[in-house]
Write a protein that holds these residues in place. Sequence first.
Motif, PDB file in Angstrom:
ATOM      1  N   ARG A   1      -5.876  -7.703   5.878  1.00 29.18           N
ATOM      2  CA  ARG A   1      -5.268  -7.984   4.568  1.00 29.18           C
ATOM      3  C   ARG A   1      -4.043  -8.865   4.774  1.00 29.18           C
ATOM      4  N   HIS A   2      -3.879  -9.881   3.932  1.00 24.09           N
ATOM      5  CA  HIS A   2      -2.824 -10.871   4.150  1.00 24.09           C
ATOM      6  C   HIS A   2      -1.440 -10.419   3.694  1.00 24.09           C
ATOM      7  N   ASP A   3      -1.332  -9.891   2.514  1.00 26.26           N
ATOM      8  CA  ASP A   3      -0.039  -9.456   1.990  1.00 26.26           C
ATOM      9  C   ASP A   3      -0.099  -7.956   1.773  1.00 26.26           C
ATOM     10  N   ILE A   4       0.640  -7.232   2.596  1.00 27.99           N
ATOM     11  CA  ILE A   4       0.707  -5.778   2.509  1.00 27.99           C
ATOM     12  C   ILE A   4       2.141  -5.431   2.133  1.00 27.99           C
ATOM     13  N   VAL A   5       2.291  -4.467   1.233  1.00 28.23           N
ATOM     14  CA  VAL A   5       3.614  -4.054   0.779  1.00 28.23           C
ATOM     15  C   VAL A   5       3.805  -2.578   1.106  1.00 28.23           C
ATOM     16  N   VAL A   6       4.922  -2.249   1.744  1.00 33.68           N
ATOM     17  CA  VAL A   6       5.291  -0.855   1.981  1.00 33.68           C
ATOM     18  C   VAL A   6       6.684  -0.652   1.391  1.00 33.68           C
ATOM     19  N   HIS A   7       6.821   0.399   0.598  1.00 37.90           N
ATOM     20  CA  HIS A   7       8.112   0.639  -0.063  1.00 37.90           C
ATOM     21  C   HIS A   7       8.523   2.104   0.123  1.00 37.90           C
ATOM     22  N   ASN A   8       9.535   2.264   0.947  1.00 37.21           N
ATOM     23  CA  ASN A   8      10.128   3.566   1.229  1.00 37.21           C
ATOM     24  C   ASN A   8      11.637   3.382   1.294  1.00 37.21           C
ATOM     25  N   THR A   9      12.360   4.465   1.402  1.00 37.18           N
ATOM     26  CA  THR A   9      13.813   4.364   1.486  1.00 37.18           C
ATOM     27  C   THR A   9      14.244   3.576   2.712  1.00 37.18           C
ATOM     28  N   PHE A  10      13.676   3.883   3.883  1.00 38.56           N
ATOM     29  CA  PHE A  10      14.015   3.178   5.128  1.00 38.56           C
ATOM     30  C   PHE A  10      15.524   3.056   5.312  1.00 38.56           C
ATOM     31  N   SER A  11      16.236   4.173   5.208  1.00 38.08           N
ATOM     32  CA  SER A  11      17.702   4.113   5.294  1.00 38.08           C
ATOM     33  C   SER A  11      18.204   3.896   6.717  1.00 38.08           C
ATOM     34  N   THR A  12      17.382   4.228   7.714  1.00 40.39           N
ATOM     35  CA  THR A  12      17.801   4.041   9.104  1.00 40.39           C
ATOM     36  C   THR A  12      16.799   3.147   9.831  1.00 40.39           C
ATOM     37  N   SER A  13      17.255   2.552  10.914  1.00 40.82           N
ATOM     38  CA  SER A  13      16.398   1.622  11.647  1.00 40.82           C
ATOM     39  C   SER A  13      15.191   2.325  12.270  1.00 40.82           C
ATOM     40  N   TRP A  14      15.334   3.571  12.703  1.00 40.19           N
ATOM     41  CA  TRP A  14      14.197   4.259  13.320  1.00 40.19           C
ATOM     42  C   TRP A  14      13.084   4.516  12.312  1.00 40.19           C
ATOM     43  N   GLU A  15      13.417   4.572  11.018  1.00 39.80           N
ATOM     44  CA  GLU A  15      12.387   4.785   9.999  1.00 39.80           C
ATOM     45  C   GLU A  15      11.531   3.534   9.794  1.00 39.80           C
ATOM     46  N   VAL A  16      12.131   2.364   9.938  1.00 38.93           N
ATOM     47  CA  VAL A  16      11.392   1.116   9.715  1.00 38.93           C
ATOM     48  C   VAL A  16      10.765   0.582  10.999  1.00 38.93           C
ATOM     49  N   GLN A  17      11.253   1.006  12.152  1.00 37.97           N
ATOM     50  CA  GLN A  17      10.780   0.447  13.421  1.00 37.97           C
ATOM     51  C   GLN A  17       9.265   0.542  13.620  1.00 37.97           C
ATOM     52  N   PRO A  18       8.595   1.650  13.258  1.00 43.12           N
ATOM     53  CA  PRO A  18       7.133   1.674  13.435  1.00 43.12           C
ATOM     54  C   PRO A  18       6.416   0.565  12.659  1.00 43.12           C
ATOM     55  N   TYR A  19       6.964   0.159  11.530  1.00 39.82           N
ATOM     56  CA  TYR A  19       6.356  -0.910  10.736  1.00 39.82           C
ATOM     57  C   TYR A  19       6.610  -2.266  11.383  1.00 39.82           C
ATOM     58  N   LEU A  20       7.789  -2.444  11.952  1.00 40.15           N
ATOM     59  CA  LEU A  20       8.077  -3.680  12.674  1.00 40.15           C
ATOM     60  C   LEU A  20       7.206  -3.775  13.924  1.00 40.15           C
ATOM     61  N   ASP A  21       7.013  -2.633  14.612  1.00 37.24           N
ATOM     62  CA  ASP A  21       6.126  -2.605  15.777  1.00 37.24           C
ATOM     63  C   ASP A  21       4.694  -2.953  15.371  1.00 37.24           C
ATOM     64  N   ALA A  22       4.254  -2.430  14.237  1.00 37.69           N
ATOM     65  CA  ALA A  22       2.904  -2.724  13.749  1.00 37.69           C
ATOM     66  C   ALA A  22       2.748  -4.218  13.479  1.00 37.69           C
ATOM     67  N   CYS A  23       3.785  -4.831  12.909  1.00 29.34           N
ATOM     68  CA  CYS A  23       3.741  -6.280  12.659  1.00 29.34           C
ATOM     69  C   CYS A  23       3.552  -7.042  13.954  1.00 29.34           C
ATOM     70  N   GLU A  24       4.330  -6.697  14.955  1.00 31.11           N
ATOM     71  CA  GLU A  24       4.231  -7.402  16.227  1.00 31.11           C
ATOM     72  C   GLU A  24       2.857  -7.175  16.857  1.00 31.11           C
ATOM     73  N   TYR A  25       2.382  -5.949  16.818  1.00 26.33           N
ATOM     74  CA  TYR A  25       1.098  -5.613  17.438  1.00 26.33           C
ATOM     75  C   TYR A  25      -0.074  -6.343  16.771  1.00 26.33           C
ATOM     76  N   HIS A  26      -0.053  -6.388  15.432  1.00 25.43           N
ATOM     77  CA  HIS A  26      -1.173  -6.972  14.682  1.00 25.43           C
ATOM     78  C   HIS A  26      -0.964  -8.444  14.323  1.00 25.43           C
ATOM     79  N   GLY A  27       0.179  -9.011  14.693  1.00 28.78           N
ATOM     80  CA  GLY A  27       0.431 -10.420  14.410  1.00 28.78           C
ATOM     81  C   GLY A  27       0.864 -10.699  12.984  1.00 28.78           C
ATOM     82  N   TYR A  28       1.565  -9.770  12.365  1.00 28.45           N
ATOM     83  CA  TYR A  28       2.072  -9.950  10.998  1.00 28.45           C
ATOM     84  C   TYR A  28       3.538 -10.356  11.040  1.00 28.45           C
ATOM     85  N   THR A  29       3.972 -11.026  10.005  1.00 28.99           N
ATOM     86  CA  THR A  29       5.372 -11.368   9.847  1.00 28.99           C
ATOM     87  C   THR A  29       6.018 -10.337   8.930  1.00 28.99           C
ATOM     88  N   PRO A  30       7.069  -9.656   9.406  1.00 26.21           N
ATOM     89  CA  PRO A  30       7.756  -8.719   8.508  1.00 26.21           C
ATOM     90  C   PRO A  30       8.741  -9.470   7.614  1.00 26.21           C
TER      91      PRO A  30
END
Length: 156
Positions: free
Chosen positions: A75-104
């Motif tokens: 899927r080309h445009d994926i949206v995730v919306h959570n509080t993400f108040s700390t960096s450790w909460e968002v890091q798994p999504y950034l890791d997923a971007c790098e792993y799958h070749g997505y731009t965060p």
Amino acid sequence: MSTLWIIRGLAGSGKTTVASTLMRAFGRKPCENMFSADDYFTCPMTGSYTFDRDKLQEAHSQCIRNVHRAMVYGRHDIVVHNTFSTSWEVQPYLDACEYHGYTPFVIECQNLFGSTHDVPEAVVHRMHERWERITPEPISPEVANEIATLVKGESA
């Protein structure tokens, strides 16, 4: 270009509204490729929301699994919306971007419209106090292996 739109903000800041607006701009229904931990607590038949703090970890696990699944499906445009108040909460999504070749692409909502889920003001204040700036870091080999295991488990 494949993009993961990461929308963060305090409760009541407009995250879901921004996410839905983005999906419509992409020509999709808001329910397509749009994920949040709140989905876990929302009945798909009635739309009623029943929060259970004891299930919050499972809600976030389901959210990241759904994002991985959408990335695996290309899927080309994926949206995730959570509080993400700390960096450790968002890091798994950034890791997923790098792993799958997505731009965060991180969007931070700074409005205060009032919580639709009746989040107590004291909880919102604690979220605000622990708020961190998000700075992407390179994925480690260990995290890449964890993601590969997760993705393989999803496709089985």
